[in-house]
Scaffold this motif. Structure first.
Motif, PDB file in Angstrom:
ATOM      1  N   SER A  35       0.857  -1.186   0.000  1.00  0.00           N
ATOM      2  CA  SER A  35       0.000   0.000   0.000  1.00  0.00           C
ATOM      3  C   SER A  35       0.894   1.237   0.000  1.00  0.00           C
ATOM      4  O   SER A  35       2.118   1.146  -0.040  1.00  0.00           O
ATOM      5  N   THR A  36       0.241   2.401   0.032  1.00  0.00           N
ATOM      6  CA  THR A  36       0.979   3.664   0.052  1.00  0.00           C
ATOM      7  C   THR A  36       0.474   4.536   1.192  1.00  0.00           C
ATOM      8  O   THR A  36      -0.651   4.370   1.675  1.00  0.00           O
ATOM      9  N   SER A  37       1.298   5.448   1.617  1.00  0.00           N
ATOM     10  CA  SER A  37       0.900   6.471   2.577  1.00  0.00           C
ATOM     11  C   SER A  37       1.240   7.832   1.981  1.00  0.00           C
ATOM     12  O   SER A  37       2.218   7.974   1.255  1.00  0.00           O
ATOM     13  N   GLY A  38       0.408   8.834   2.298  1.00  0.00           N
ATOM     14  CA  GLY A  38       0.628  10.158   1.735  1.00  0.00           C
ATOM     15  C   GLY A  38      -0.019  10.304   0.368  1.00  0.00           C
ATOM     16  O   GLY A  38      -0.605   9.363  -0.180  1.00  0.00           O
ATOM     17  N   GLN A  39       0.074  11.494  -0.193  1.00  0.00           N
ATOM     18  CA  GLN A  39      -0.528  11.818  -1.481  1.00  0.00           C
ATOM     19  C   GLN A  39       0.505  12.473  -2.387  1.00  0.00           C
ATOM     20  O   GLN A  39       1.366  13.219  -1.917  1.00  0.00           O
ATOM     21  N   PRO A  40       0.407  12.211  -3.717  1.00  0.00           N
ATOM     22  CA  PRO A  40       1.322  12.884  -4.653  1.00  0.00           C
ATOM     23  C   PRO A  40       0.927  14.345  -4.848  1.00  0.00           C
ATOM     24  O   PRO A  40       0.051  14.862  -4.137  1.00  0.00           O
ATOM     25  N   ALA A  41       1.538  14.998  -5.824  1.00  0.00           N
ATOM     26  CA  ALA A  41       1.269  16.414  -6.088  1.00  0.00           C
ATOM     27  C   ALA A  41      -0.199  16.628  -6.450  1.00  0.00           C
ATOM     28  O   ALA A  41      -0.900  15.705  -6.885  1.00  0.00           O
ATOM     29  N   ASN A  42      -0.670  17.861  -6.275  1.00  0.00           N
ATOM     30  CA  ASN A  42      -2.051  18.212  -6.588  1.00  0.00           C
ATOM     31  C   ASN A  42      -2.344  17.921  -8.054  1.00  0.00           C
ATOM     32  O   ASN A  42      -1.580  18.280  -8.943  1.00  0.00           O
ATOM     33  N   GLY A  43      -3.501  17.265  -8.310  1.00  0.00           N
ATOM     34  CA  GLY A  43      -3.861  16.900  -9.671  1.00  0.00           C
ATOM     35  C   GLY A  43      -3.376  15.523 -10.064  1.00  0.00           C
ATOM     36  O   GLY A  43      -3.543  15.114 -11.220  1.00  0.00           O
ATOM     37  N   TYR A  44      -2.805  14.789  -9.108  1.00  0.00           N
ATOM     38  CA  TYR A  44      -2.311  13.439  -9.363  1.00  0.00           C
ATOM     39  C   TYR A  44      -2.806  12.495  -8.270  1.00  0.00           C
ATOM     40  O   TYR A  44      -3.094  12.934  -7.142  1.00  0.00           O
TER      41      TYR A  44
ATOM     42  N   VAL B 255       5.205   1.954  -8.060  1.00  0.00           N
ATOM     43  CA  VAL B 255       3.955   2.707  -7.856  1.00  0.00           C
ATOM     44  C   VAL B 255       3.759   3.645  -9.037  1.00  0.00           C
ATOM     45  O   VAL B 255       4.634   4.462  -9.340  1.00  0.00           O
ATOM     46  N   SER B 256       2.612   3.514  -9.716  1.00  0.00           N
ATOM     47  CA  SER B 256       2.320   4.425 -10.826  1.00  0.00           C
ATOM     48  C   SER B 256       1.621   5.674 -10.295  1.00  0.00           C
ATOM     49  O   SER B 256       0.726   5.585  -9.456  1.00  0.00           O
ATOM     50  N   ILE B 257       2.042   6.834 -10.771  1.00  0.00           N
ATOM     51  CA  ILE B 257       1.440   8.116 -10.404  1.00  0.00           C
ATOM     52  C   ILE B 257       0.679   8.629 -11.616  1.00  0.00           C
ATOM     53  O   ILE B 257       1.256   8.807 -12.694  1.00  0.00           O
ATOM     54  N   LEU B 258      -0.641   8.863 -11.449  1.00  0.00           N
ATOM     55  CA  LEU B 258      -1.513   9.198 -12.568  1.00  0.00           C
ATOM     56  C   LEU B 258      -2.049  10.624 -12.460  1.00  0.00           C
ATOM     57  O   LEU B 258      -2.380  11.094 -11.368  1.00  0.00           O
ATOM     58  N   ALA B 259      -2.144  11.289 -13.617  1.00  0.00           N
ATOM     59  CA  ALA B 259      -2.772  12.610 -13.678  1.00  0.00           C
ATOM     60  C   ALA B 259      -4.287  12.453 -13.636  1.00  0.00           C
ATOM     61  O   ALA B 259      -4.835  11.430 -14.061  1.00  0.00           O
ATOM     62  N   THR B 260      -5.002  13.445 -13.121  1.00  0.00           N
ATOM     63  CA  THR B 260      -6.462  13.380 -13.003  1.00  0.00           C
ATOM     64  C   THR B 260      -7.115  14.541 -13.753  1.00  0.00           C
ATOM     65  O   THR B 260      -6.493  15.577 -14.005  1.00  0.00           O
ATOM     66  N   LYS B 261      -8.408  14.337 -14.081  1.00  0.00           N
ATOM     67  CA  LYS B 261      -9.161  15.380 -14.774  1.00  0.00           C
ATOM     68  C   LYS B 261     -10.651  15.109 -14.600  1.00  0.00           C
ATOM     69  O   LYS B 261     -11.087  13.960 -14.671  1.00  0.00           O
TER      70      LYS B 261
ATOM     71  N   GLY C 120      -6.229   2.615 -20.851  1.00  0.00           N
ATOM     72  CA  GLY C 120      -5.251   3.373 -20.086  1.00  0.00           C
ATOM     73  C   GLY C 120      -5.860   4.393 -19.145  1.00  0.00           C
ATOM     74  O   GLY C 120      -5.141   5.136 -18.493  1.00  0.00           O
ATOM     75  N   ILE C 121      -7.204   4.412 -19.060  1.00  0.00           N
ATOM     76  CA  ILE C 121      -7.899   5.380 -18.206  1.00  0.00           C
ATOM     77  C   ILE C 121      -8.685   4.624 -17.138  1.00  0.00           C
ATOM     78  O   ILE C 121      -9.294   3.593 -17.415  1.00  0.00           O
ATOM     79  N   GLN C 122      -8.691   5.146 -15.926  1.00  0.00           N
ATOM     80  CA  GLN C 122      -9.451   4.562 -14.832  1.00  0.00           C
ATOM     81  C   GLN C 122     -10.177   5.658 -14.068  1.00  0.00           C
ATOM     82  O   GLN C 122      -9.905   6.850 -14.246  1.00  0.00           O
ATOM     83  N   LEU C 123     -11.145   5.237 -13.251  1.00  0.00           N
ATOM     84  CA  LEU C 123     -11.861   6.192 -12.414  1.00  0.00           C
ATOM     85  C   LEU C 123     -10.980   6.611 -11.249  1.00  0.00           C
ATOM     86  O   LEU C 123     -10.307   5.786 -10.638  1.00  0.00           O
ATOM     87  N   ALA C 124     -11.007   7.900 -10.954  1.00  0.00           N
ATOM     88  CA  ALA C 124     -10.212   8.414  -9.830  1.00  0.00           C
ATOM     89  C   ALA C 124     -11.078   8.663  -8.606  1.00  0.00           C
ATOM     90  O   ALA C 124     -10.550   8.934  -7.533  1.00  0.00           O
ATOM     91  N   ASP C 125     -12.415   8.580  -8.763  1.00  0.00           N
ATOM     92  CA  ASP C 125     -13.314   8.814  -7.634  1.00  0.00           C
ATOM     93  C   ASP C 125     -13.333   7.584  -6.729  1.00  0.00           C
ATOM     94  O   ASP C 125     -13.828   6.528  -7.128  1.00  0.00           O
ATOM     95  N   GLU C 126     -12.811   7.721  -5.504  1.00  0.00           N
ATOM     96  CA  GLU C 126     -12.771   6.588  -4.591  1.00  0.00           C
ATOM     97  C   GLU C 126     -14.172   6.139  -4.201  1.00  0.00           C
ATOM     98  O   GLU C 126     -14.405   4.956  -3.970  1.00  0.00           O
ATOM     99  N   GLY C 127     -15.124   7.064  -4.128  1.00  0.00           N
ATOM    100  CA  GLY C 127     -16.470   6.701  -3.698  1.00  0.00           C
ATOM    101  C   GLY C 127     -17.375   6.236  -4.818  1.00  0.00           C
ATOM    102  O   GLY C 127     -18.550   5.936  -4.579  1.00  0.00           O
TER     103      GLY C 127
END
Length: 443
Positions: free
Chosen positions: A140-149, A222-228, A301-308
Motif C-alpha cells: 500500500s501507500t501512505s501520503g498523497q502525490p502532487a495536486n492533480g495526481y 507505484v504508478s502516479i496518474l494525472a487526473t481530470k 489506459g484510463i481509470q476512475l479516480a473517484d474513490e467513492g
C-alpha cells in the motif's frame, strides 16, 4: 653463627614483615589496582543448534544478552585493555531447567591477571515450539502525490514471505505490510525498496529477534496518474409512445466523473460519450431511469479516480406528454421555391379568397404554445414536384405536393399537409410587349 642468627630473633622477624609490607606499599603506589567498566557487551551464544535441532526456538528475555562488565586488575594491565578484548559467552549446553544459561566472562588478553564482575549473571530465555508460516504481503501507500495526481497501481516484486519463530509470536501475526511513502512533490512513477512490517490485529508492529523471514525487503513499483474532471454524455435511442416525446433533458448522477491516467492521454479527453442499449425510450410513457456501469466505456489506459464511485451511474431521460394545437397560417406566409421559368404557379387553396391555411402542431406544451401563426413559414419546392412526377421539363397541369414548414426542432406536424398547384404557361415577353404598347397607344 647460631647465636648470631637467633640473637634478637623477634626483631629480625618484625623487620622481615615490615620489609614485605613496605614492598607491597611501594608496589601499589607504583602500579596500583584499578577497575574499568565496559557497557553494552554482547553475549555470544554457543551451541544454539541444540535448541533448533529439537524443533524449538528461543528468545532472549529482558535484554540479558547485553551486559555491563567491570574489570579489575593492575593499572598497567587494565590500561591496555579494549572493549573488544572482553568476551561474554553463554553455552546452551549449560541450559538449566529454568531456561537460564550462566554467562561466563573472560578477556582475550591478561585473562589470568583480571577479575570480572557482570551486571547480569545468567542469560534468560523463553523456549517454545518452532512454527513456520507463509503470508501474503499487503502492499500500500501512505501520503498523497502532487495536486492533480493520484496513486495508480502498486506492484510488488513478490507477494509471499516465509516466516518462522516462536509459536506464540507467530500466532500474533495478523498481516505483513509493505508501505511506500508518497510525497506531495511526486508527479511520476516510483520504484523503491520497502521494508516488511509484521502487524497484529491491533495494528501494532511485532518485533522479535527470534523471528526469521526469508526476505526483509521487497521492490515496489507505484504508478502516479494525472487526473481530470469530465462530463458524461449519453446517447438516447428509440421513440416514445404516441402522444409522448423526449424533452431532450438527460440527467446523470453524477453528472461528471474524475478520470486518471497518463497525462498525455488524460489531456486529450474532454468528455465521456456513452451509447448503451439500456438508454432506449421506445414506447416510454414516463421518465426512463437506467443504471449503467461506465467503467466499460473508459478509454484504454484510463481509470476512475473517484474513490467513492463504484462505476455505476444512474441516467434519467425526461419523457413528457405532447399537446396538439391548431394554427391558422396567413396565405402570405406560403412561398414557391425553384419556380419554373416561363410558367405561372397558383396555389389552389388560396384561389377562393381564402387567406389562411390551417395546420395542427404537436409538441411539448411550452414549445407549442410559444409559437405564433404569423411566424410559421410554409414552402412548396417545385424541384421536388418535378422529381415526384418524373418530369424532364415543365408542362402545364395540376400538381399535388407536401408543404415544408420551418418549425422548431421539438415541434412537429400532426400529419402531412399538401397543397394543389396549378401550373400554366406564361405569355411570351414579345406578346407582353405588344400588349403594353397597345395599351399605351390607346391611352
Amino acid at each position: 653463627m647460631r647465636k648470631r642468627l637467633t640473637h634478637n630473633l623477634g626483631l629480625k622477624i618484625l623487620a622481615v614483615m615490615f620489609s614485605v609490607a613496605l614492598w607491597f606499599v611501594v608496589n601499589n603506589i607504583s602500579d596500583p589496582t584499578e577497575s574499568k567498566t565496559y557497557s553494552n557487551i554482547q553475549v555470544e551464544v554457543l551451541n544454539a543448534d541444540l535448541i533448533s535441532d529439537a524443533g524449538k526456538v528461543y528468545e532472549i528475555l529482558e535484554n540479558t544478552d547485553k551486559i555491563t562488565v567491570k574489570v579489575t586488575g593492575k593499572s598497567s594491565v587494565v590500561d591496555l585493555l579494549e572493549k573488544e578484548d572482553i568476551r561474554a559467552v553463554a553455552d546452551m549446553a549449560d541450559l538449566t531447567f529454568m531456561n537460564t544459561v550462566t554467562i561466563k566472562i573472560s578477556s582475550a588478553r591478561y585473562n589470568q591477571q583480571l577479575e570480572f564482575d557482570s551486571s547480569v549473571e545468567n542469560l534468560k530465555l523463553s523456549i517454545e515450539d518452532l512454527k513456520k508460516i507463509q503470508m501474503v504481503i499487503n502492499t500500500s501507500t501512505s501520503g498523497q502525490p502532487a495536486n492533480g495526481y493520484i496513486v495508480g497501481t502498486v506492484t510488488p516484486s513478490q507477494n509471499i514471505v516465509r516466516i518462522s519463530g516462536p509459536e506464540s509470536v507467530i500466532d500474533r501475526i495478523d498481516r505483513v505490510e509493505a508501505v511506500v511513502d508518497v510525497r506531495d512533490t511526486y508527479t511520476s512513477d516510483i520504484n523503491t525498496s520497502v521494508g516488511l512490517k509484521l502487524k497484529d490485529e491491533n495494528n501494532d508492529v511485532i518485533q522479535s529477534n527470534a523471528i526469521e523471514m526469508n526476505i526483509s525487503n521487497i521492490d515496489v513499483a507505484v504508478s502516479i496518474l494525472a487526473t481530470k474532471e469530465i462530463p458524461l454524455k449519453f446517447a438516447v435511442s428509440g421513440i416514445p409512445e404516441d402522444g409522448y416525446v423526449a424533452t431532450g433533458k438527460v440527467v446523470s448522477n453524477p453528472a461528471t466523473i474524475t478520470i486518471a491516467g497518463k497525462k498525455g492521454i488524460v489531456d486529450a479527453i474532454s468528455e465521456l460519450s456513452i451509447v448503451d442499449s439500456s438508454v432506449n425510450i421506445t414506447n416510454q410513457t414516463e421518465d426512463l431511469v437506467s443504471f449503467i456501469n461506465i467503467e466499460k466505456y473508459l478509454p484504454s489506459g484510463i481509470q476512475l479516480a473517484d474513490e467513492g464511485l463504484s462505476g455505476e451511474v444512474s441516467v434519467t431521460v425526461d419523457i413528457e406528454p405532447t399537446v396538439t394545437k391548431t394554427y391558422h397560417i396567413p396565405a402570405k406566409n406560403f412561398g414557391i421555391s425553384n419556380a419554373p421559368q416561363g410558367f405561372d404557379v397558383t396555389i389552389q387553396e388560396f384561389m377562393d379568397n381564402t387567406d389562411t391555411y390551417t395546420i395542427a402542431l404537436v409538441g411539448l406544451a411550452e414549445d407549442v404554445n410559444q409559437l405564433n401563426a404569423r411566424s410559421i413559414i410554409g414552402v412548396v419546392d417545385m424541384d421536388l414536384i418535378k422529381q415526384k412526377y418524373g418530369l424532364s421539363e415543365w408542362q402545364r397541369g395540376v400538381y399535388v405536393t407536401d408543404i415544408i414548414f420551418d418549425l422548431p426542432e421539438d415541434v412537429s406536424l400532426k400529419e402531412k399537409y399538401r397543397m394543389t398547384l396549378i401550373v400554366t404557361e406564361r405569355e411570351s415577353e414579345e406578346e407582353d410587349g405588344e400588349v403594353n404598347e397597345l395599351k399605351e397607344s390607346e391611352e
